[in-house]
Design a protein around this motif. Structure first.
Motif, PDB file in Angstrom:
ATOM      1  N   GLY A   1       0.612  -1.367  -0.168  1.00  0.00           N
ATOM      2  CA  GLY A   1      -0.098   0.082   0.136  1.00  0.00           C
ATOM      3  C   GLY A   1       1.177   1.529   0.366  1.00  0.00           C
ATOM      4  O   GLY A   1       1.932   1.542   0.460  1.00  0.00           O
ATOM      5  N   ALA A   2       0.072   2.534  -0.573  1.00  0.00           N
ATOM      6  CA  ALA A   2       0.900   3.127  -0.707  1.00  0.00           C
ATOM      7  C   ALA A   2       0.358   4.915  -0.808  1.00  0.00           C
ATOM      8  O   ALA A   2      -1.178   4.480  -0.525  1.00  0.00           O
ATOM      9  N   PRO A   3       0.813   5.951   0.457  1.00  0.00           N
ATOM     10  CA  PRO A   3      -0.339   6.535   0.873  1.00  0.00           C
ATOM     11  C   PRO A   3      -0.096   7.463  -0.367  1.00  0.00           C
ATOM     12  O   PRO A   3       0.504   7.513  -1.526  1.00  0.00           O
ATOM     13  N   ILE A   4      -1.594   8.629  -0.483  1.00  0.00           N
ATOM     14  CA  ILE A   4      -1.931   9.394  -1.608  1.00  0.00           C
ATOM     15  C   ILE A   4      -2.213  10.683  -0.505  1.00  0.00           C
ATOM     16  O   ILE A   4      -3.386  11.200   0.121  1.00  0.00           O
ATOM     17  N   THR A   5      -1.646  11.822  -1.015  1.00  0.00           N
ATOM     18  CA  THR A   5      -1.857  13.483   0.236  1.00  0.00           C
ATOM     19  C   THR A   5      -2.378  14.031  -0.983  1.00  0.00           C
ATOM     20  O   THR A   5      -2.150  13.643  -1.907  1.00  0.00           O
ATOM     21  N   ASP A   6      -2.858  15.366  -0.414  1.00  0.00           N
ATOM     22  CA  ASP A   6      -3.133  16.448  -0.861  1.00  0.00           C
ATOM     23  C   ASP A   6      -2.087  16.905  -1.313  1.00  0.00           C
ATOM     24  O   ASP A   6      -1.616  17.485   0.218  1.00  0.00           O
TER      25      ASP A   6
ATOM     26  N   ASP B   1       3.763   2.709  -5.876  1.00  0.00           N
ATOM     27  CA  ASP B   1       3.644   3.487  -5.360  1.00  0.00           C
ATOM     28  C   ASP B   1       4.404   4.741  -6.263  1.00  0.00           C
ATOM     29  O   ASP B   1       3.601   5.734  -6.487  1.00  0.00           O
ATOM     30  N   SER B   2       4.366   4.249  -7.232  1.00  0.00           N
ATOM     31  CA  SER B   2       4.484   4.859  -8.320  1.00  0.00           C
ATOM     32  C   SER B   2       2.977   5.395  -9.005  1.00  0.00           C
ATOM     33  O   SER B   2       2.098   6.568  -9.170  1.00  0.00           O
ATOM     34  N   VAL B   3       1.995   4.660  -9.292  1.00  0.00           N
ATOM     35  CA  VAL B   3       0.359   4.976  -9.562  1.00  0.00           C
ATOM     36  C   VAL B   3       0.021   5.930  -8.157  1.00  0.00           C
ATOM     37  O   VAL B   3      -0.708   7.352  -8.956  1.00  0.00           O
ATOM     38  N   ALA B   4       0.114   5.913  -7.063  1.00  0.00           N
ATOM     39  CA  ALA B   4      -0.329   6.922  -6.252  1.00  0.00           C
ATOM     40  C   ALA B   4       0.089   7.910  -6.459  1.00  0.00           C
ATOM     41  O   ALA B   4      -0.225   8.880  -6.529  1.00  0.00           O
ATOM     42  N   LYS B   5       1.539   8.110  -6.875  1.00  0.00           N
ATOM     43  CA  LYS B   5       2.211   9.383  -6.833  1.00  0.00           C
ATOM     44  C   LYS B   5       1.164  10.587  -8.161  1.00  0.00           C
ATOM     45  O   LYS B   5       1.245  11.433  -8.869  1.00  0.00           O
TER      46      LYS B   5
ATOM     47  N   VAL C   1      -4.376   3.759  -1.806  1.00  0.00           N
ATOM     48  CA  VAL C   1      -4.273   2.908  -2.713  1.00  0.00           C
ATOM     49  C   VAL C   1      -3.302   1.052  -2.202  1.00  0.00           C
ATOM     50  O   VAL C   1      -2.279   1.531  -1.453  1.00  0.00           O
ATOM     51  N   ASP C   2      -3.890   0.441  -2.027  1.00  0.00           N
ATOM     52  CA  ASP C   2      -3.148  -1.257  -1.872  1.00  0.00           C
ATOM     53  C   ASP C   2      -3.641  -2.087  -2.776  1.00  0.00           C
ATOM     54  O   ASP C   2      -5.237  -1.797  -3.276  1.00  0.00           O
ATOM     55  N   VAL C   3      -2.836  -3.316  -2.917  1.00  0.00           N
ATOM     56  CA  VAL C   3      -2.942  -3.999  -4.039  1.00  0.00           C
ATOM     57  C   VAL C   3      -2.268  -5.327  -2.831  1.00  0.00           C
ATOM     58  O   VAL C   3      -1.417  -5.618  -2.881  1.00  0.00           O
TER      59      VAL C   3
END
Length: 429
Positions: free
Chosen positions: A175-180, A208-212, A190-192
């Protein structure tokens, strides 16, 4: 030969079963207070320490209740993550069935909002309570690919018995965080996830790349929002003259005149219309605009003129709010919930408390938390035009409501008891 934590990660690539067995031994040793055969990875060990402090039961699931369907839908509609779902789907779901994984998107409170991917894996996830509306905070369900990234605010992969709770040990999650990008606030994770055999060390970098990419899309959206606000600001600044700037609701500057450009100013959570004090500028006058605020240092006179508020409910699903005052007119489209609340406040000009609005909306005066959250969002754009304790329009504001010709078309989506009652009672002029 002794293994290290890095060796276990490499071992998982060629022998998933053995790697899972080693990690199970590590977990059992730590729970028993004994020396583990391999030191857990630092991010996992630190998470386990938090679990001990929070008293999470490592052997039994602890599940909090699911969100109601209404609350789940409300969170989906208000979360900024809804704007980046296409990016997440395109980046993570293309190989879902082949790779046997699912994508899970949770909000900043760890509540699962969306879940998509391999049908067989989704069915297995149901058994874990890994479903829409579920609470996957770390201090509720232990070390996992949603709650742990939300705590440490960086991408985390959790494999097999690195999960603190035993029932999750047959899974691998990344999982990777998504920030405003506007304020750095956590929007969600978002987690796979999938069965152990789907584990791959590149999964974490991929997620992480998709979260960015999602965060980049949010930055683009913010830029476009400032451009629209700049178009609104131009005639206003030309009319008022003197020193002034127009900022969005988060304090980002869209336009400035007569003073040095400042990229962003600090605003209170709910700026008051009229005189106020801002850290960067000192005493100022503040007036609401569509999507932002007109801010002028105190040596400039405040715009004159009482506000007129028009709530237009004539067209289904096209409800709007129009405000005119000293800073000029502006308008805003309304969500279904905000249309309901503003209509009720227009009906009750003397004001309505949180319990009264909860009774009006849900038939349950105890549901004040939802009401207060929504009223806080409304105050972000109406500012001092709304009073509270009780909630009401400002006394000197002129309020008009434009109703549909057929009373049955009054907020037809609404199941609120007070609105349904009005539909039955109100008559078109």
């Amino acid at each position: 030969m002794a293994l290290s934590a890095t060796d276990v990660a490499h071992l998982a690539l060629v022998d998933t079963t053995r790697a899972a067995r080693v990690l199970s031994e590590v977990r059992s040793a730590r729970l028993a207070g004994q020396r583990a055969p391999v030191a857990p990875r630092p991010v996992i060990e630190q998470s386990w320490e938090r679990m001990f402090r929070h008293g999470v039961d490592p052997e039994h699931d602890r599940r909090s209740g699911l969100l109601s369907p209404e609350e789940l839908q409300r969170r989906r509609e208000t979360s900024r993550l809804r704007h980046v779902l296409p990016v997440l789907r395109e980046g993570l779901l293309a190989t879902a069935d082949v790779a046997r994984h699912i994508m899970v998107v949770a909000d900043e409170e760890g509540r699962v909002l969306w879940r998509e991917g391999s049908a067989p894996v989704l069915r297995r996830a149901d058994d874990l309570g890994f479903e829409p509306g579920a609470d996957w905070r770390e201090d509720v369900v232990g070390t996992n690919g949603i709650g742990t990234p939300a705590v440490v605010r960086r991408p985390v992969q959790v494999f097999a018995a690195e999960h603190f709770v035993r029932s999750q040990a047959t899974w691998t999650c990344a999982g990777a965080p998504i920030t405003d990008p506007r304020d750095g606030r956590l929007l969600g994770v978002v987690d796979v996830s999938g069965p152990l055999e789907t584990m791959h060390p590149a999964t974490l970098s991929w997620v992480d790349s998709v979260a960015k990419l999602a965060e980049a899309r949010l930055r683009e959206m913010h830029t476009r929002t400032l451009e629209r606000l700049r178009a609104v600001a131009a005639p206003v600044l030309a009319r008022v003259g003197g020193r002034a700037l127009v900022v969005d609701r988060d304090g980002w500057t869209a336009a400035v005149t007569g003073m040095p450009y400042t990229r962003r100013i600090a605003l209170p959570a709910s700026p008051a219309v009229g005189r106020t004090w801002l850290p960067a500028l000192g005493p100022c006058s503040v007036e609401p605009l569509a999507g932002g605020w007109l801010v002028r240092p105190a040596d400039e006179p405040a715009p004159d003129g009482a506000a007129r508020i028009v709530l237009d409910l004539r067209q289904p699903r096209r409800w709007s709010l129009e405000v005119s005052g000293g800073a000029g007119p502006w308008s805003r489209e309304l969500s279904p919930r905000h249309a309901e609340l503003l209509y009720l406040l227009a009906v009750h000009r003397a004001g309505r408390g949180a319990a009264g609005l909860a009774e009006d909306l849900f038939g349950d005066p105890a549901r004040t938390v939802t009401v207060r959250a929504e009223m806080s969002r409304i105050r972000r754009y109406l500012g001092g035009l709304l009073e509270h304790r009780p909630y009401r329009f400002r006394d000197d504001a002129e309020v008009a409501v434009l109703l549909p010709d057929d009373p049955r078309d009054l907020l037809p989506h609404s199941t609120a008891p007070a609105v349904a009652g009005r539909r039955a009672a109100v008559r078109a002029p």
